[in-house]
Design an enzyme around this catalytic site. Structure first.
Site, PDB file in Angstrom:
ATOM      1  N   ASN A 142     -54.153  18.707 -25.848  1.00  0.00           N
ATOM      2  CA  ASN A 142     -54.657  17.870 -26.442  1.00  0.00           C
ATOM      3  C   ASN A 142     -54.602  16.576 -26.556  1.00  0.00           C
ATOM      4  O   ASN A 142     -55.721  15.607 -26.374  1.00  0.00           O
ATOM      5  CB  ASN A 142     -54.478  18.300 -28.081  1.00  0.00           C
ATOM      6  CG  ASN A 142     -55.297  19.575 -28.587  1.00  0.00           C
ATOM      7  OD1 ASN A 142     -56.188  19.962 -28.186  1.00  0.00           O
ATOM      8  ND2 ASN A 142     -54.714  20.148 -29.553  1.00  0.00           N
ATOM      9  N   HIS A 147     -58.986  16.840 -27.794  1.00  0.00           N
ATOM     10  CA  HIS A 147     -59.254  18.138 -28.399  1.00  0.00           C
ATOM     11  C   HIS A 147     -60.599  18.923 -28.123  1.00  0.00           C
ATOM     12  O   HIS A 147     -60.425  20.355 -28.282  1.00  0.00           O
ATOM     13  CB  HIS A 147     -59.402  17.878 -30.110  1.00  0.00           C
ATOM     14  CG  HIS A 147     -58.036  17.076 -30.578  1.00  0.00           C
ATOM     15  ND1 HIS A 147     -57.073  17.980 -31.043  1.00  0.00           N
ATOM     16  CD2 HIS A 147     -57.678  15.980 -30.807  1.00  0.00           C
ATOM     17  CE1 HIS A 147     -56.010  17.276 -31.671  1.00  0.00           C
ATOM     18  NE2 HIS A 147     -56.167  15.992 -31.456  1.00  0.00           N
ATOM     19  N   ASP A 151     -60.004  22.877 -27.637  1.00  0.00           N
ATOM     20  CA  ASP A 151     -61.004  23.705 -28.022  1.00  0.00           C
ATOM     21  C   ASP A 151     -61.484  24.836 -26.902  1.00  0.00           C
ATOM     22  O   ASP A 151     -61.579  25.961 -27.281  1.00  0.00           O
ATOM     23  CB  ASP A 151     -61.848  23.249 -28.726  1.00  0.00           C
ATOM     24  CG  ASP A 151     -61.766  22.783 -30.143  1.00  0.00           C
ATOM     25  OD1 ASP A 151     -60.375  22.928 -30.566  1.00  0.00           O
ATOM     26  OD2 ASP A 151     -62.687  22.043 -30.706  1.00  0.00           O
ATOM     27  N   GLU A 177     -52.798  27.028 -32.053  1.00  0.00           N
ATOM     28  CA  GLU A 177     -52.960  27.833 -30.861  1.00  0.00           C
ATOM     29  C   GLU A 177     -51.988  29.056 -30.682  1.00  0.00           C
ATOM     30  O   GLU A 177     -51.495  29.688 -29.545  1.00  0.00           O
ATOM     31  CB  GLU A 177     -51.891  26.832 -29.810  1.00  0.00           C
ATOM     32  CG  GLU A 177     -50.667  26.750 -29.915  1.00  0.00           C
ATOM     33  CD  GLU A 177     -50.248  25.479 -30.684  1.00  0.00           C
ATOM     34  OE1 GLU A 177     -49.109  24.674 -30.849  1.00  0.00           O
ATOM     35  OE2 GLU A 177     -51.201  25.035 -31.687  1.00  0.00           O
TER      36      GLU A 177
END
Length: 284
Positions: A142, A147, A151, A177
């Site tokens: 990230n 981000h 994802d 996660e």
């Protein structure tokens, strides 16, 4: 603009203003109810909107995200409206038990299904294996790539998990996660084989950063198995898998580590064999 179009726009604006005002008032009442925590009756509100057809309402609902409002005609065919109610209920039911990003089961569904599997194992004497999976160094993904890319990694891993499991297994995202697998009727030997294959396949998957750089992500897994011979609840089984996951992280990540086996406490001291042999005997 034709006069009829102007009239429709005015009516739509009035409908939306009224719905918005009503939503605000209901939200205020809902917050007051939560603070009081007193049981109160609930009711449904109906409002007649003359001149708006089902097709027009669907258009308004789609454009202004009003799917939570259900409709019923005063006269005419009720089937399209009832079908919409059914679809809304199905969508809400799905959202209650599924993670919106990955489509896997959420923590609520995971706790419920794991409890059922523990009960099944206790009654039938069958095995159930639980794996808690954590993506290694996911914060770095990230922080480095953003981000959105994070994802993408989560979704890709979810797809890989879904492809690896059987229809009657449960794959869940517990949050962030962290993921879980409930392998019904599966002992340690087979479960570890499945998980090692999952880790290998995901380890070999390449992701591309916005700058064109490629990278891969690994996973660590804590695995435990329950055979129904001792009392066990959801929290205890999760704690065993979590403990194994923590050790897997400590010992270098990117591996499957098996927890101590809860059923092993039933074996008389004089019959115990070496630890590796015990894991094999109880894991078959």
């Amino acid at each position: 603009m034709p006069k009829t179009d102007i009239s429709e726009k005015i009516l739509e604006h009035e409908v939306l203003m009224e719905l918005n005002s009503l939503q605000k008032e209901l939200c205020t009442r809902a917050n007051e109810y939560c603070l009081k925590l007193d049981p109160e009756p609930a009711l449904c509100l109906f409002r007649l909107f003359p001149g708006i057809s089902m097709t027009e309402w669907e258009d308004i609902s789609r454009r202004h995200d009003l799917k939570q409002w259900l409709t019923l005609p005063i006269d005419g065919d009720a089937y399209p409206h009832l079908k919409q109610v059914q679809e809304t209920m199905e969508r809400l039911s799905y959202q209650t038990d599924h993670d919106p990003l990955t489509g896997l089961a959420n923590r609520r569904a995971f706790d419920r299904i794991l409890d059922i599997e523990i009960e099944r194992s206790r009654r039938a004497g069958t095995s159930v294996s639980l794996a808690i999976i954590d993506l290694d160094d996911f914060k770095q993904v990230n922080d480095t790539y953003g981000h959105t890319k994070g994802d993408e990694v989560l979704v890709a891993f979810s797809r890989k998990v879904f492809q690896t499991t059987r229809r009657y297994d449960l794959a869940a995202r517990l949050g962030g996660e962290e993921f879980a697998l409930v392998l019904s009727g599966t002992g340690l030997v087979k479960a570890k084989r499945v998980l090692n294959r999952l880790l290998e396949e995901f380890r070999n998957k390449r992701f591309e950063s916005p700058e064109g750089e490629t990278f891969s992500v690994t996973c660590s897994v804590g695995l435990t198995c329950y055979k129904g011979t001792v009392d066990m609840d959801v929290k205890q089984l999760i704690d065993l898998a979590d403990e194994a996951l923590y050790k897997a992280k400590e010992q270098g990540k990117d591996q499957v580590l098996v927890s101590r086996i809860p059923d092993i406490d039933l074996v008389p001291q004089e019959t115990l064999v070496q630890a590796n042999e015990k894991q094999f005997l109880f894991g078959k």
